[in-house]
Design an enzyme around this catalytic site. Structure first.
Site, PDB file in Angstrom:
ATOM      1  N   GLY A  72       0.442  -0.965   0.156  1.00  0.00           N
ATOM      2  CA  GLY A  72      -0.187   0.087  -0.322  1.00  0.00           C
ATOM      3  C   GLY A  72       1.197   1.281  -0.261  1.00  0.00           C
ATOM      4  N   CYS A 326       0.992   1.713  12.477  1.00  0.00           N
ATOM      5  CA  CYS A 326       2.409   2.374  11.575  1.00  0.00           C
ATOM      6  C   CYS A 326       3.034   3.417  11.884  1.00  0.00           C
ATOM      7  CB  CYS A 326       1.936   2.500   9.766  1.00  0.00           C
ATOM      8  SG  CYS A 326       0.971   1.264   9.065  1.00  0.00           S
TER       9      CYS A 326
END
Lengths: 395, 385
Positions: A72, A326
Site C-alpha cells: 500500500g 504504522c
C-alpha cells in the site's frame, strides 16, 4: 486457557485458509518467473493474469488498469509522485486532506520540497472532508486531488463519489488511498470517477508485501521503479507471484459475501461501542457514527494513556491499537485525532478496536467485561482523574 | 512431469520446502503487524529480528546493516537513487558498467535525465572489467560506483575486492554499491572486509519467496529514502514489513549457510560444461571459462540454432533453460551484455543460459547433457536440409 481476542484488523489481518491454499503451489511447484518464455514462466504469467482479472472485477476496472506493487505504501507513493511528476507542465498544485496516512502525507511533503504546492484540507469533527472545500481549493494549477477512501484510525468514509465528480468536472486527477476500504466496502472506480486507487492485500486477509495501484486508462503517470519490463513497463521487478495470487484470491473472497459479513461486523461493532459508552464514563466516540468502516471502533478515554490501556488489554489477551499501527512507537498524538478537534490529552487516551472475520459475539462480551475494570484501575492511578471525579460527583 | 530438469535458476528458484513451511506458518500464526504494540506485533518483530541477524551473520556484519525491501529491483533503485540524492551536493557523476542488470542500467538512465552524468565502463570479451578502467574513470565529483558482482546472463565475476581497494588507494571516496543478487548465497561475500558500502540482495534467487529483497548498508552510509510513510526499516524503506517474506529470506539463508556446499554448484556446472563440450565440439561458451565464471551460470551458443528454438525443443523434453536474461527475454534486440562482450549477432541469437541451484542433482546434469545433445543434433539436421 487464556482467551485471545484479536481486534486489530485495521493494522493487519491473518491470511485466510483458502487464500493460503491457492498460494501454496506457487512457492514450491509453480515457481516460474512470469517473464520466462518456457512453460514454468507461462504458467506463472497465467496466474498473474487471473489475479489481475479478479482485482479488476472487484473494482469494476479493466485488467490493463491494474498494476501490482510491493504494498500500500508503494502504491500511494507511486500514485502521488508519479502523477505529480508526469503532469508538472500542467501545474504544481496538489490537494489532499489533513488526515491522510503518512504514506500520502509524507510524499506530499517531499513534493513540497521539490517545488509543488500542497493544500491540506481540514475535516469536520467526524473526520469528513467537505466536497465544497475541495471545489474551492482547485486552481488552474491543480493537477491532483488525493483523498483517502476510509480513514485507518477513525474509520470515517469520505464522500468519494462527490469528490470524484468534482475532480472530473475540473479535469484534475483524483487519487484515493483505499487501503482500508478495499475488501470492506463496495468500490466502483468508474461510477466514482476515480483515476488512481491504492490497495494493500494484508488488510483484507491476503498476504503482506503485495498491493496494487489502479491507474485509469489514459492517466499520465511516471514509473516508480526502473528496471525490467514487468507490469507493462510501469513497475519493474520480478512479480511477487505467490503474493499476487493471494491478493487475487483474497479480493475475490472479500467481495463474495460482503453484505452479509459487513452487517454481522457492524452489529458487533455497534454493540461494542454502545456497551463501552454505557459502562464507562468520560468516553467519546471518534469518527462518524454512521459513515464509518463496519469493523472500526475508535474511542477516547479521558484521564488515560492509550499505551497503558493497550498493554493492560494485551495482558488480558486482547490485541488492540492506539493511533495507527504504522506510527505507534512515536510519542506524538495522532494527527487524525488532532484534526477532528481533540486536545492532546484526550487524543493520547484513544483506543482503536477493529473487528474482523474471526471475531464473535463472545469476543465483544469479553472486551466489555474486561475493559471497564482496566479503565477504572488506570484512572485511579491518575491524580487528574481524582480531581475531576470529585467535581463530577458534586455537580 | 516427474523428470523435469529446471535449469533456469538465475531467473528464479523453487522455494525450499523448509522455507515454504516457515513462510506459511508465519502467515497463519505470526500475522501481527510488527509496528503493533501487542504480543502478536512483538512476535512478528522478533521474527524479523531473527531474519535480520541471519542475513547479517552470512555477510559478516551487524544486524543494523540490513534493510528489507520488496525485492532486488527496489533495492537497486533505492541504493542508486538514494545515494545520488543524498550526495548530490558533492557531485553528480556516477560510474557503472555496460553489463549491469536493467534495474541498475535503467535507474542510471533515469538519473541521466535528471541531470547526473554516468560513465558506463566496457568489459573484455569475457565480460570482465579492467580495475584500472575504474580508477581511471573516478573523478573528484564521482559520488557513486555501482558494479555488479556476478552477471546474470553470462556469469562473469568481477574482482570487487580489488576494485574497491584500487578506488580507495586513489584517495577517493565514492559510495561503492555492488549488485550481489546473483552471487549472494553462492559466492562468499564479506562486504565489510572488502570495503563495500551498499549491497543489494534478492530472496527468490536463493530459494526464498519472490517479493523480498534487502539492502546491506555499512554503518555510517546515508541514503535518501524513495518511499515515504510509516518509517519502517529505520526510515530507509517505509511500508508494513512483508513478515513472511522476511522470515523466508532468513530461513533460506540459514539453510544455505548450514547445509549448502558452495563447491557443489561448481561440481554440477563442471559435469554439465565438460559433458556438453565433449559431445558438441562446436559449442561456444559465452563469457568466462566454466571454472572462472559464477558457479551456477553457463551460457553457451550452438551456432546455427536459434536460442529460442532450442529452448522450446528442450522444454518439450522437460529441460527448462533461458535465452537472454529472463527480464529482457521478451525483447528481440541483442542484450547489452552480448554487445559488451563483442559477440556477433549469430552467437547472441543462438545463446542459451543454463543456470543451476542447490536443488539440482548430478544425475540431472548427466541427463541434461544427453537431452541437449539430442536436441542440438536434431535441430542441426533440420537446418541442413
Amino acid at each position: 486457557m487464556e482467551r485471545r481476542v484479536y481486534m486489530d484488523y485495521a493494522a493487519t489481518t491473518y491470511v485466510k485458509q483458502e487464500v493460503m491454499e491457492e498460494m501454496m503451489p506457487y512457492f514450491t511447484e509453480k515457481y516460474g518467473n512470469p517473464s520466462s518464455v518456457h512453460s514454468f514462466g507461462r504458467e506463472a504469467r497465467k496466474a498473474v493474469d487471473l489475479a489481475r482479472e479478479r482485482t479488476a472485477k472487484a473494482l469494476n476496472a479493466s485488467t490493463d488498469e491494474i498494476y501490482f506493487t510491493g504494498g500500500g505504501s508503494e502504491s500511494d507513493n507511486w500514485a502521488i509522485k508519479g502523477a505529480a511528476l508526469a503532469n508538472k507542465q500542467k501545474g504544481n498544485h496538489i490537494i489532499t486532506s489533513s488526515i491522510e496516512h503518512h504514506a500520502v502525507l509524507y510524499t506530499c511533503q517531499y513534493l513540497e520540497k521539490m517545488g509543488f504546492e500542497v493544500t491540506y484540507l481540514p475535516v469536520d469533527q467526524y473526520g469528513l472532508v467537505n466536497p465544497e472545500d475541495v471545489k474551492k481549493a482547485i486552481t488552474d494549477k491543480t493537477i491532483l486531488i488525493s483523498i483517502m477512501f476510509a480513514n485507518n484510525e477513525i474509520g470515517t468514509i469520505q464522500p468519494v463519489k462527490e469528490i470524484g465528480r468534482i475532480a472530473r468536472e475540473h479535469g484534475v486527477y483524483f487519487h484515493t488511498d483505499a487501503v482500508q476500504a478495499v475488501g470492506h466496502v463496495p468500490i466502483d472506480v468508474k461510477d466514482m470517477n476515480i483515476d488512481l486507487l491504492s490497495l494493500s492485500a494484508h488488510k483484507f486477509y491476503g498476504p503482506k508485501g503485495v498491493g496494487a495501484l489502479y491507474v485509469r486508462k489514459g492517466v499520465r503517470i511516471h514509473p516508480y521503479l526502473h528496471g525490467g519490463a514487468q507490469e507493462r513497463n510501469r513497475r519493474a521487478g520480478t512479480e511477487n507471484l505467490p503474493g499476487i495470487v493471494g491478493l487475487g484470491k483474497a479480493i475475490e473472497l472479500a467481495y463474495e459475501n460482503l453484505e452479509e459479513s459487513n452487517s454481522k461486523l457492524a452489529a458487533m461493532r455497534d454493540r461494542l461501542i454502545a456497551g463501552i459508552m454505557e459502562k464507562i464514563d468520560h468516553v467519546r466516540l471518534n469518527g462518524h457514527p454512521v459513515k464509518r468502516l463496519p469493523g472500526n471502533a475508535n474511542l477516547s478515554f479521558e484521564f488515560i494513556e492509550g499505551e497503558a490501556l493497550l498493554l493492560s488489554l494485551d495482558m488480558k489477551g486482547i490485541a488492540a491499537s492506539s493511533g495507527s499501527a504504522c506510527t505507534s512507537g512515536s510519542l506524538d498524538p495522532s494527527h487524525v485525532l488532532l484534526a477532528i478537534g481533540l486536545t492532546h490529552e484526550i487524543a493520547h487516551g484513544s483506543l482503536r478496536l477493529t473487528l474482523g472475520d474471526d471475531n464473535t459475539d463472545e469476543d465483544v462480551d469479553y472486551v466489555l467485561e474486561v475493559l471497564p475494570g482496566i479503565v477504572e484501575r488506570l484512572r485511579n492511578m491518575s491524580p487528574l482523574f481524582a480531581q475531576h471525579k470529585g467535581e463530577k460527583y458534586y455537580v | 512431469m516427474v523428470n523435469e530438469i529446471y535449469l533456469d535458476n538465475a531467473a528464479t528458484t523453487p522455494v525450499h520446502p523448509g522455507v515454504a513451511k516457515a513462510v506459511m506458518d508465519c502467515m497463519m500464526y505470526t500475522y501481527g503487524n510488527p509496528s503493533s504494540l501487542h504480543r502478536l506485533g512483538l512476535n512478528a518483530e522478533k521474527k524479523i529480528k531473527a531474519a535480520r541477524e541471519q542475513l547479517a551473520f552470512a555477510l559478516g556484519d551487524s544486524p543494523d546493516s540490513i534493510f528489507f525491501t520488496s525485492g532486488g529491483t527496489e533495492a537497486n533503485n533505492l541504493a542508486i537513487i538514494g545515494t545520488a540524492m543524498a550526495r548530490k551536493r558533492e557531485g553528480k557523476h556516477c560510474i557503472t558498467t555496460q553489463i549491469e542488470h536493467p534495474s541498475v542500467l535503467n535507474t542510471f538512465k533515469y538519473l541521466e535525465k535528471e541531470g547526473w552524468e554516468v560513465t558506463y565502463l566496457p568489459t573484455d570479451n569475457q565480460g570482465m572489467l579492467d580495475p584500472e578502467d575504474i580508477t581511471g574513470a573516478v573523478r573528484p565529483d564521482t559520488v557513486l560506483v555501482s558494479i555488479m558482482h556476478v552477471n546474470n546472463e553470462i556469469g562473469s565475476v568481477q574482482p570487487v575486492e580489488d576494485i574497491v581497494r584500487l578506488v580507495k588507494e586513489k584517495g577517493m571516496s565514492p559510495v561503492i554499491h555492488v549488485d550481489a543478487i546473483q552471487s549472494f548465497g553462492k559466492i562468499d561475500l564479506k562486504p565489510r572486509n572488502w570495503g563495500i558500502d551498499i549491497l543489494t540482495l534478492s530472496g527468490h534467487k536463493i530459494h526464498a519467496p519472490k517479493g523480498i529483497g534487502a539492502l546491506y548498508m555499512r554503518k555510517g552510509v546515508k541514503i535518501h529514502p524513495v518511499l515515504w510513510g510509516g518509517g519502517q526499516e529505520k526510515g530507509v524503506r517505509s511500508g508494513t514489513e512483508n513478515v513472511p517474506g522476511v522470515v523466508g529470506f532468513g530461513e533460506a539463508v540459514r539453510w544455505i549457510e548450514q547445509d549448502a556446499d558452495k563447491k557443489y554448484l561448481y561440481r554440477l556446472k563442471g559435469i554439465l560444461a565438460a559433458g556438453l563440450q565433449e559431445r558438441i565440439p562446436d559449442m561456444v561458451i559465452n563469457g568466462p571459462a566454466p571454472e572462472k565464471g559464477a558457479p551456477h551460470i553457463l551460457n553457451v551458443s550452438f551456432p546455427g540454432i536459434r536460442g529460442e528454438v532450442l529452448l522450446h525443443a528442450l522444454e518439450d523434453k522437460g529441460v527448462y533453460v533461458s535465452t537472454g536474461s529472463a527480464c529482457s527475454s521478451r525483447r528481440e534486440a541483442i542484450s547489452p551484455v552480448f554487445q559488451a562482450i563483442g559477440a556477433g549477432k549469430e552467437i547472441a541469437r543462438s545463446a542459451v543460459r543454463l543456470s543451476l541451484s542447490y536443488m539440482n542433482t548430478q544425475d540431472e546434469m548427466y541427463r541434461a547433457v544427453d537431452i541437449v545433445e539430442r536436441c542440438v543434433n536434431e535441430l542441426k539436421g533440420f537446418t541442413r536440409r
